[in-house]
Motif scaffolding. Structure first.
Motif, PDB file in Angstrom:
ATOM      1  N   ILE A  55       0.830  -1.133  -0.039  1.00  0.00           N
ATOM      2  CA  ILE A  55      -0.114  -0.067  -0.004  1.00  0.00           C
ATOM      3  C   ILE A  55       0.825   1.353  -0.063  1.00  0.00           C
ATOM      4  O   ILE A  55       0.595   2.173  -0.761  1.00  0.00           O
ATOM      5  CB  ILE A  55      -1.059   0.029   1.173  1.00  0.00           C
ATOM      6  CG1 ILE A  55      -2.134  -0.888   0.932  1.00  0.00           C
ATOM      7  CG2 ILE A  55      -1.540   1.537   1.333  1.00  0.00           C
ATOM      8  CD1 ILE A  55      -3.105  -1.265   2.129  1.00  0.00           C
ATOM      9  N   ASP A 101     -18.099  -7.533   7.505  1.00  0.00           N
ATOM     10  CA  ASP A 101     -17.242  -8.135   6.275  1.00  0.00           C
ATOM     11  C   ASP A 101     -16.820  -7.203   5.345  1.00  0.00           C
ATOM     12  O   ASP A 101     -17.197  -7.161   4.118  1.00  0.00           O
ATOM     13  CB  ASP A 101     -17.654  -9.518   5.814  1.00  0.00           C
ATOM     14  CG  ASP A 101     -18.939  -9.250   4.862  1.00  0.00           C
ATOM     15  OD1 ASP A 101     -19.606  -8.269   5.249  1.00  0.00           O
ATOM     16  OD2 ASP A 101     -19.468 -10.010   4.089  1.00  0.00           O
ATOM     17  N   TYR A 127     -15.525  -4.311   2.500  1.00  0.00           N
ATOM     18  CA  TYR A 127     -14.856  -4.573   1.429  1.00  0.00           C
ATOM     19  C   TYR A 127     -13.490  -3.695   1.416  1.00  0.00           C
ATOM     20  O   TYR A 127     -13.162  -2.575   2.233  1.00  0.00           O
ATOM     21  CB  TYR A 127     -15.618  -3.922   0.108  1.00  0.00           C
ATOM     22  CG  TYR A 127     -16.718  -4.759  -0.224  1.00  0.00           C
ATOM     23  CD1 TYR A 127     -16.876  -5.888  -0.739  1.00  0.00           C
ATOM     24  CD2 TYR A 127     -18.136  -4.234   0.275  1.00  0.00           C
ATOM     25  CE1 TYR A 127     -17.879  -6.500  -0.844  1.00  0.00           C
ATOM     26  CE2 TYR A 127     -19.305  -4.865  -0.140  1.00  0.00           C
ATOM     27  CZ  TYR A 127     -19.167  -6.090  -0.599  1.00  0.00           C
ATOM     28  OH  TYR A 127     -20.344  -6.792  -1.045  1.00  0.00           O
ATOM     29  N   PRO A 128     -12.516  -4.399   0.752  1.00  0.00           N
ATOM     30  CA  PRO A 128     -11.233  -3.674   0.758  1.00  0.00           C
ATOM     31  C   PRO A 128     -10.933  -2.190   0.625  1.00  0.00           C
ATOM     32  O   PRO A 128     -10.202  -1.355   1.185  1.00  0.00           O
ATOM     33  CB  PRO A 128     -10.417  -4.519  -0.248  1.00  0.00           C
ATOM     34  CG  PRO A 128     -10.885  -5.607  -0.478  1.00  0.00           C
ATOM     35  CD  PRO A 128     -12.502  -5.458  -0.237  1.00  0.00           C
ATOM     36  N   ASP A 129     -11.968  -1.472  -0.276  1.00  0.00           N
ATOM     37  CA  ASP A 129     -12.002  -0.230  -0.568  1.00  0.00           C
ATOM     38  C   ASP A 129     -12.440   0.477   0.615  1.00  0.00           C
ATOM     39  O   ASP A 129     -11.679   1.687   0.889  1.00  0.00           O
ATOM     40  CB  ASP A 129     -12.913   0.097  -1.722  1.00  0.00           C
ATOM     41  CG  ASP A 129     -12.236  -0.003  -3.011  1.00  0.00           C
ATOM     42  OD1 ASP A 129     -10.995  -0.266  -3.044  1.00  0.00           O
ATOM     43  OD2 ASP A 129     -12.879  -0.127  -4.122  1.00  0.00           O
ATOM     44  N   MET A 160     -12.037  -0.337   3.696  1.00  0.00           N
ATOM     45  CA  MET A 160     -10.756  -0.455   4.959  1.00  0.00           C
ATOM     46  C   MET A 160      -9.576   0.376   4.256  1.00  0.00           C
ATOM     47  O   MET A 160      -9.176   1.270   5.409  1.00  0.00           O
ATOM     48  CB  MET A 160     -10.359  -1.874   5.035  1.00  0.00           C
ATOM     49  CG  MET A 160     -11.227  -2.660   5.434  1.00  0.00           C
ATOM     50  SD  MET A 160     -10.735  -4.562   5.968  1.00  0.00           S
ATOM     51  CE  MET A 160     -10.592  -4.976   4.170  1.00  0.00           C
ATOM     52  N   PHE A 161      -9.427   0.517   3.161  1.00  0.00           N
ATOM     53  CA  PHE A 161      -7.948   1.155   2.815  1.00  0.00           C
ATOM     54  C   PHE A 161      -8.121   2.312   2.044  1.00  0.00           C
ATOM     55  O   PHE A 161      -7.030   3.322   1.990  1.00  0.00           O
ATOM     56  CB  PHE A 161      -7.281   0.118   1.703  1.00  0.00           C
ATOM     57  CG  PHE A 161      -6.916  -1.107   2.435  1.00  0.00           C
ATOM     58  CD1 PHE A 161      -6.414  -1.519   3.866  1.00  0.00           C
ATOM     59  CD2 PHE A 161      -7.259  -2.410   1.537  1.00  0.00           C
ATOM     60  CE1 PHE A 161      -6.097  -2.680   4.281  1.00  0.00           C
ATOM     61  CE2 PHE A 161      -6.817  -3.446   2.259  1.00  0.00           C
ATOM     62  CZ  PHE A 161      -6.376  -3.848   3.564  1.00  0.00           C
TER      63      PHE A 161
END
Length: 286
Positions: free
Chosen positions: A28, A251, A253-255, A257-258
């Protein structure tokens, strides 16, 4: 494209700007640094510290950056930061690092010269550039220890550079590593005296948290590489907090979280590039 320090710092020295050098771990950070640097058309130095290269991390970080660098048009330097272990330096060179720093700043002058010279001879045989440190930039280390700073003595610079043949020299003029307890006051007079005596590009460690106007004044007086890390860690931490405060799903989504982390991290990287006036420079670097 992968380059070494000589490829990017010569132009910075000639045109009075500085190249940002970011310590980084994991994909990242690496991707945010490379994407933002390419958007800004800035050369960039990606650095790894000794404690981040344990186990398979040497293979992972060097392999990831070597592969990713070829996907970008900007010059990318893969640099080993603050190394004191000669076996690690040799391993980094063998793994494709294009630049290494041997940090003998806590040693007596003659010992620093001798070991730095040995590192230079080893690295130059492989086309790898070498940064050294004269004086000592203190502050808080990664493991929480506090170290005192010792300003670089201008009278020692000529002998050190001549006897070691280093490609870049980190100097101590009032910055510290980590987060400042109080605002620093850089010794620009000392920097000017060093610049007059020194033929190689100068490096400023402890760039995070240093007031912008002081950093820019240091660049005006000869700094061509500025090391940055703590400000990036702060941005990532703030991004994590923002994501945690907004996520509702069990749960996510990656977006979710990041994305906040990437946004804040990219903003800091962009600000540092523009602070150093290194944006829109790649067309001048061969």
């Amino acid at each position: 494209m992968l380059k070494n320090l000589n490829d990017v710092l010569r132009d910075a020295k000639d045109k009075c700007y500085a190249v940002p050098a970011f310590d980084c771990v994991e994909d990242i950070m690496i991707r945010c640094i490379l994407d933002t640097s390419e958007e800004e058309k800035s050369p960039v130095i990606l650095m790894a510290l000794e404690h981040n290269l344990k186990g398979r991390s040497m293979d992972y970080i060097s392999g990831f950056i070597k592969f990713a660098a070829e996907l970008y048009r900007i010059p990318v330097v893969l640099h080993l930061d603050h190394a004191t272990n000669l076996d690690l330096i040799e391993s980094a060179i063998d793994h494709g690092f294009t630049s290494v720093m041997y940090d003998g700043s806590s040693l007596p002058f003659d010992d620093n010269v001798k070991i730095t010279r040995d590192v230079v001879e080893m690295a130059h045989r492989k086309g790898v550039s070498v940064e050294a440190e004269l004086g000592h930039v203190g502050g808080f280390t990664i493991d929480g220890k506090s170290e005192e700073s010792k300003l670089t003595d201008p009278d020692e610079v000529v002998k050190f550079v001549s006897e070691t043949n280093v490609d870049a020299l980190a100097v101590s003029i009032g910055t510290t590593h980590g987060v400042y307890i109080s605002e620093p006051n850089l010794n620009i007079k000392r920097l000017s005296e060093i610049r007059e005596r020194c033929s190689v590009p100068l490096v400023l460690h402890g760039g995070s948290g240093t007031p912008v106007e002081q950093v820019q004044n240091a660049v005006k007086h000869g700094i061509t590489k500025v090391n940055l890390y703590a400000d990036l860690r702060i941005a990532m931490n703030n991004g994590l907090k923002e994501a945690a405060s907004k996520i509702k799903r069990i749960d996510p989504y990656p977006d979710e979280m990041f994305a906040p982390m990437k946004k804040l991290l990219s903003n800091v990287i962009r600000d540092k590039i523009r602070m150093l006036n290194s944006n829109n420079r790649i067309e001048y670097i061969k």
